[in-house]
Design a protein around this motif. Structure first.
Motif, PDB file in Angstrom:
ATOM      1  N   ASN A 181       0.886  -1.254  -0.182  1.00 19.39           N
ATOM      2  CA  ASN A 181       0.259   0.062  -0.019  1.00 19.39           C
ATOM      3  C   ASN A 181       0.847   1.205   0.002  1.00 19.39           C
ATOM      4  OD1 ASN A 181      -2.764  -0.918  -0.021  1.00 19.39           O
ATOM      5  ND2 ASN A 181      -2.684  -1.420   2.084  1.00 19.39           N
ATOM      6  N   ASP A 182       0.356   2.345  -0.744  1.00 22.54           N
ATOM      7  CA  ASP A 182       1.222   3.632  -0.332  1.00 22.54           C
ATOM      8  C   ASP A 182       0.638   4.273   0.894  1.00 22.54           C
ATOM      9  OD1 ASP A 182       1.971   3.464  -3.077  1.00 22.54           O
ATOM     10  OD2 ASP A 182       0.100   4.357  -3.766  1.00 22.54           O
ATOM     11  N   GLY A 183       1.568   5.115   1.487  1.00 23.42           N
ATOM     12  CA  GLY A 183       1.211   5.710   2.711  1.00 23.42           C
ATOM     13  C   GLY A 183       2.480   5.814   3.585  1.00 23.42           C
ATOM     14  N   VAL A 184       2.324   6.522   4.502  1.00 23.12           N
ATOM     15  CA  VAL A 184       3.416   6.746   5.614  1.00 23.12           C
ATOM     16  C   VAL A 184       3.988   5.400   5.912  1.00 23.12           C
ATOM     17  CG1 VAL A 184       4.008   7.744   7.748  1.00 23.12           C
ATOM     18  CG2 VAL A 184       2.515   8.995   6.177  1.00 23.12           C
ATOM     19  N   THR A 185       2.746   4.658   6.252  1.00 26.79           N
ATOM     20  CA  THR A 185       3.021   3.400   6.828  1.00 26.79           C
ATOM     21  C   THR A 185       2.873   2.304   5.760  1.00 26.79           C
ATOM     22  OG1 THR A 185       2.241   3.823   9.338  1.00 26.79           O
ATOM     23  CG2 THR A 185       2.483   1.367   8.618  1.00 26.79           C
ATOM     24  N   VAL A 186       3.841   1.427   5.229  1.00 25.27           N
ATOM     25  CA  VAL A 186       3.733   0.415   4.234  1.00 25.27           C
ATOM     26  C   VAL A 186       3.238  -0.908   4.585  1.00 25.27           C
ATOM     27  CG1 VAL A 186       4.910  -0.399   2.069  1.00 25.27           C
ATOM     28  CG2 VAL A 186       5.361   1.976   2.901  1.00 25.27           C
TER      29      VAL A 186
END
Length: 200
Positions: A181-186
């Motif tokens: 997933n994209d995001g600050v946490t992967v």
């Protein structure tokens, strides 16, 4: 709420990636299960005080964090003074973002960097506490993650007891899809679907 959210999402993400890599590497899973069962000795759970007797577990978790740092781009920093780095002039006040993901997969630092090989940590002093800059899943320096001890304890304890208590089999076609997933946490794009069968 920020601390609670950051602590729970990164912890569950780290555990999911560790299980994912163990399922992709059955020999590693078997070795970890053997270590857990030797330490567990038929008890209902492996207690926290026994985790330090499990060097392979610690190596598996370090390797999972190396390949799948929950926050691959560390929290931004700001330079406090002007510095010259690798021929670049970086003025005071420049925002700096550290790419922990790239550092952990750098072939000039790691042999076979894309391979999941926990053995690389068995006789290695490299740790994730922010002093060894080739492994920075929690950041480093004064701004490193304040929850390192909690996160490591929870993840190691959960992983040890999962492999101690259960045999795992894949369930679902997308279970070993490596998409992120994209995001600050992967996290994994598709949840890890497994069938857990209690050990006899």
């Amino acid at each position: 709420m920020d601390l609670f959210g950051a602590g729970t999402e990164t912890t569950s993400t780290s555990l999911e990636w560790a299980l994912f890599e163990l399922l992709r590497n059955p020999r590693t899973m078997k070795e970890l299960q053997q270590e857990a069962r030797k330490i567990g000795q038929g008890r209902s759970v492996i207690p926290e005080e026994d985790i330090d007797k499990m060097p392979y577990l610690k190596a598996v978790f370090k390797e999972a964090l190396r390949l799948h740092a929950p926050a691959p781009l560390l929290i931004p920093r700001e330079s406090t003074k002007e510095v010259k780095l690798l021929g670049y002039d970086i003025p005071s006040g420049t925002q700096v973002i550290i790419n922990a993901w790239a550092i952990s997969r750098d072939p000039s630092v790691w042999e076979e960097p894309e391979e999941f090989k926990p053995e690389r940590f068995l006789n290695s002093p490299i740790d994730y506490k922010g002093l060894d800059y080739e492994l920075l899943p929690f950041g480093g320096g004064r701004r490193k993650c304040p929850g390192i001890s909690f996160a490591v304890t929870i993840n190691e304890l959960a992983l040890a007891n999962l492999v101690y208590e259960f045999e795992f089999a894949l369930s679902g076609e997308k279970s070993l899809d490596m998409s992120e997933n994209d995001g600050v946490t992967v996290s994994k794009k598709f949840p890890l679907l497994v069938k857990a069968t209690p050990c006899e």
